[in-house]
Design an enzyme around this catalytic site. Structure first.
Site, PDB file in Angstrom:
ATOM      1  CG  HIS A 140     -11.702  -1.972  -0.959  1.00 27.00           C
ATOM      2  ND1 HIS A 140     -11.530  -2.313   0.359  1.00 27.00           N
ATOM      3  CD2 HIS A 140     -10.533  -1.405  -1.351  1.00 27.00           C
ATOM      4  CE1 HIS A 140     -10.310  -1.972   0.757  1.00 27.00           C
ATOM      5  NE2 HIS A 140      -9.686  -1.418  -0.261  1.00 27.00           N
ATOM      6  CE  LYS A 175      -9.381  -5.171  -1.903  1.00 27.95           C
ATOM      7  NZ  LYS A 175      -8.131  -5.156  -2.657  1.00 27.95           N
ATOM      8  CG  ASN A 202      -2.072   0.957   1.043  1.00 28.91           C
ATOM      9  OD1 ASN A 202      -1.960   1.958   0.337  1.00 28.91           O
ATOM     10  ND2 ASN A 202      -3.197   0.654   1.667  1.00 28.91           N
TER      11      ASN A 202
HETATM   12  P1  NAP Z   1      -4.228  -2.620 -14.643  1.00 23.84           P
HETATM   13  O1  NAP Z   1      -4.916  -1.367 -15.042  1.00 23.84           O
HETATM   14  O2  NAP Z   1      -4.806  -3.928 -15.073  1.00 23.84           O
HETATM   15  O3  NAP Z   1      -2.711  -2.519 -15.100  1.00 23.84           O
HETATM   16  C1  NAP Z   1      -1.833  -3.600 -15.245  1.00 23.84           C
HETATM   17  C2  NAP Z   1      -1.066  -3.336 -16.529  1.00 23.84           C
HETATM   18  O4  NAP Z   1       0.015  -4.256 -16.625  1.00 23.84           O
HETATM   19  C3  NAP Z   1      -1.917  -3.482 -17.791  1.00 23.84           C
HETATM   20  O5  NAP Z   1      -1.723  -2.358 -18.618  1.00 23.84           O
HETATM   21  C4  NAP Z   1      -1.331  -4.734 -18.449  1.00 23.84           C
HETATM   22  O6  NAP Z   1      -1.429  -4.702 -19.857  1.00 23.84           O
HETATM   23  C5  NAP Z   1       0.111  -4.617 -18.001  1.00 23.84           C
HETATM   24  N1  NAP Z   1       0.891  -5.844 -18.134  1.00 23.84           N
HETATM   25  C6  NAP Z   1       0.501  -7.121 -18.031  1.00 23.84           C
HETATM   26  N2  NAP Z   1       1.556  -7.943 -18.193  1.00 23.84           N
HETATM   27  C7  NAP Z   1       2.631  -7.154 -18.399  1.00 23.84           C
HETATM   28  C8  NAP Z   1       4.018  -7.386 -18.653  1.00 23.84           C
HETATM   29  N3  NAP Z   1       4.514  -8.622 -18.692  1.00 23.84           N
HETATM   30  N4  NAP Z   1       4.832  -6.319 -18.827  1.00 23.84           N
HETATM   31  C9  NAP Z   1       4.368  -5.073 -18.781  1.00 23.84           C
HETATM   32  N5  NAP Z   1       3.062  -4.776 -18.577  1.00 23.84           N
HETATM   33  C10 NAP Z   1       2.214  -5.803 -18.375  1.00 23.84           C
HETATM   34  O7  NAP Z   1      -4.147  -2.704 -13.031  1.00 23.84           O
HETATM   35  P2  NAP Z   1      -3.901  -1.510 -12.001  1.00 23.84           P
HETATM   36  O8  NAP Z   1      -5.182  -1.105 -11.384  1.00 23.84           O
HETATM   37  O9  NAP Z   1      -3.034  -0.485 -12.627  1.00 23.84           O
HETATM   38  O10 NAP Z   1      -3.095  -2.283 -10.869  1.00 23.84           O
HETATM   39  C11 NAP Z   1      -1.824  -2.843 -11.140  1.00 23.84           C
HETATM   40  C12 NAP Z   1      -1.346  -3.585  -9.906  1.00 23.84           C
HETATM   41  O11 NAP Z   1      -1.103  -2.668  -8.835  1.00 23.84           O
HETATM   42  C13 NAP Z   1      -2.354  -4.593  -9.343  1.00 23.84           C
HETATM   43  O12 NAP Z   1      -1.657  -5.733  -8.888  1.00 23.84           O
HETATM   44  C14 NAP Z   1      -2.981  -3.856  -8.172  1.00 23.84           C
HETATM   45  O13 NAP Z   1      -3.476  -4.723  -7.176  1.00 23.84           O
HETATM   46  C15 NAP Z   1      -1.781  -3.080  -7.675  1.00 23.84           C
HETATM   47  N6  NAP Z   1      -2.068  -1.891  -6.885  1.00 23.84           N
HETATM   48  C16 NAP Z   1      -1.200  -1.620  -5.882  1.00 23.84           C
HETATM   49  C17 NAP Z   1      -1.359  -0.488  -5.103  1.00 23.84           C
HETATM   50  C18 NAP Z   1      -0.370  -0.208  -4.001  1.00 23.84           C
HETATM   51  O14 NAP Z   1      -0.534   0.777  -3.273  1.00 23.84           O
HETATM   52  N7  NAP Z   1       0.659  -1.037  -3.864  1.00 23.84           N
HETATM   53  C19 NAP Z   1      -2.408   0.392  -5.354  1.00 23.84           C
HETATM   54  C20 NAP Z   1      -3.284   0.113  -6.400  1.00 23.84           C
HETATM   55  C21 NAP Z   1      -3.091  -1.035  -7.169  1.00 23.84           C
HETATM   56  P3  NAP Z   1      -2.809  -5.134 -20.613  1.00 23.84           P
HETATM   57  O15 NAP Z   1      -3.881  -4.240 -20.079  1.00 23.84           O
HETATM   58  O16 NAP Z   1      -2.470  -4.877 -22.032  1.00 23.84           O
HETATM   59  O17 NAP Z   1      -3.013  -6.567 -20.278  1.00 23.84           O
END
Ligand code: NAP
Length: 265
Positions: A157, A161, A129
């Site tokens: 949420h 989710k 987070n």
């Molecule tokens: P998202 O919109 O689905 O983004 C993920 C992206 O990664 C998509 O554009 C996807 O491409 C791309 N991708 C998939 N495989 C890949 C690869 N091998 N190389 C490069 N890019 C690749 O999801 P999001 O909402 O941004 O969330 C991303 C992650 O962050 C999730 O795991 C979420 O749980 C996490 N998150 C963490 C926090 C934190 O505070 N740590 C906060 C929010 C979210 P395609 O769309 O073309 O498949």
């Protein structure tokens, strides 16, 4: 001197927010942006893709080539569970410290990354987070736990989710359970409305459209309650934490689990 950053998952929702943030920072320099192989956006200017304007960095799908060519200091990963571990290994092999925001790493993965990072002389931050307010909520709740014997957690949420309870609620319960053993009367399995038992603390999950990410920790005592609440309104909430991670990770070696370890709490 500016810090050179590569972002993986750059075309995703968190990736795009991260790109906009980096492009607006003076002392952080975006050197490469990686998207999924075969994505329609490969080859496009990432600045234009995120609505910032031309950044002269095109979205590519070849992480190894980009790491070797642009020699970043740090990699920020917001990809998907299938990709995050391999991306982190590749970065560490190139001596580059990964900052991992994506979910999906197992405890074994994290242990392996720690060993690899120490061997390579770099660091790896796994940050479930990045919202500083959520980290302060846990920190404050741990202080309050010394003065109350009863506590429950409610996390709310958006309806998309997939997991429940949230990772942050689980982490909150685990951290509070380390402080003391709270009162727990019946933990009857036939009263699901009383919440799930997480480390002997009741956790309640609400999923509704219109919500983003919210959590309340409620302590109960004689004649009083204390509620500590955090609301994430949009993805910008995570960006100050991402910037701190980028600026601080270079000062460390091996695994850092949780952004709170880089904050002055
Ligand atoms: P998202 O919109 O689905 O983004 C993920 C992206 O990664 C998509 O554009 C996807 O491409 C791309 N991708 C998939 N495989 C890949 C690869 N091998 N190389 C490069 N890019 C690749 O999801 P999001 O909402 O941004 O969330 C991303 C992650 O962050 C999730 O795991 C979420 O749980 C996490 N998150 C963490 C926090 C934190 O505070 N740590 C906060 C929010 C979210 P395609 O769309 O073309 O498949």
């Amino acid at each position: 001197m500016s810090i050179k950053v590569i972002v993986t998952g750059a075309a995703g929702r968190m990736g795009q927010e991260t790109i906009r943030t980096i492009l607006n920072e003076d002392d952080i320099n975006l050197v490469s942006a990686i998207g999924r192989s075969k994505s329609d956006s490969i080859g496009r200017d990432i600045g234009e893709l995120v609505g910032y304007g031309k950044a002269n960095v095109n979205l590519t799908d070849n992480l190894k080539e980009a790491l070797q060519r642009t020699k970043p200091d740090v990699m920020v990963d917001f990809t998907v569970p299938d990709a995050v571990y391999a991306n982190a290994c590749l970065a560490i092999e190139c001596g580059i410290s990964p900052i991992i925001g994506a979910t999906g790493l197992s405890s074994q993965d994290i242990e392996d990354l720690d060993k690899k990072a120490k061997f390579a002389g770099c660091s790896v931050l796994v940050a479930p987070n990045f919202a500083i307010g959520a980290l302060l909520l846990i920190h404050t709740a741990k202080k309050a736990a010394n003065y109350f014997d009863n506590v429950e957690i409610i996390e709310l949420h958006h309806d998309k989710k997939v997991d429940a309870p949230s990772g942050t609620a689980i982490k909150t319960a685990k951290e509070l359970a380390k402080i003391k053993k709270f009162n727990q009367e019946e933990f009857s399995t036939n009263s699901p409305a009383r919440g799930e038992n997480m480390d002997s603390i009741r956790v309640h999950s609400v999923r509704l459209p219109g919500l983003v990410a919210h959590q309340e920790v409620i302590f109960g005592g004689i004649g009083q309650t204390l509620s500590i609440k955090h609301d994430t309104i949009n993805r910008e909430a995570f960006m100050p934490g991402v910037v701190i991670a980028i600026k601080e990770i270079g000062k460390h070696k091996g695994l850092i689990y949780g952004l709170e370890n880089l904050l002055d709490l």
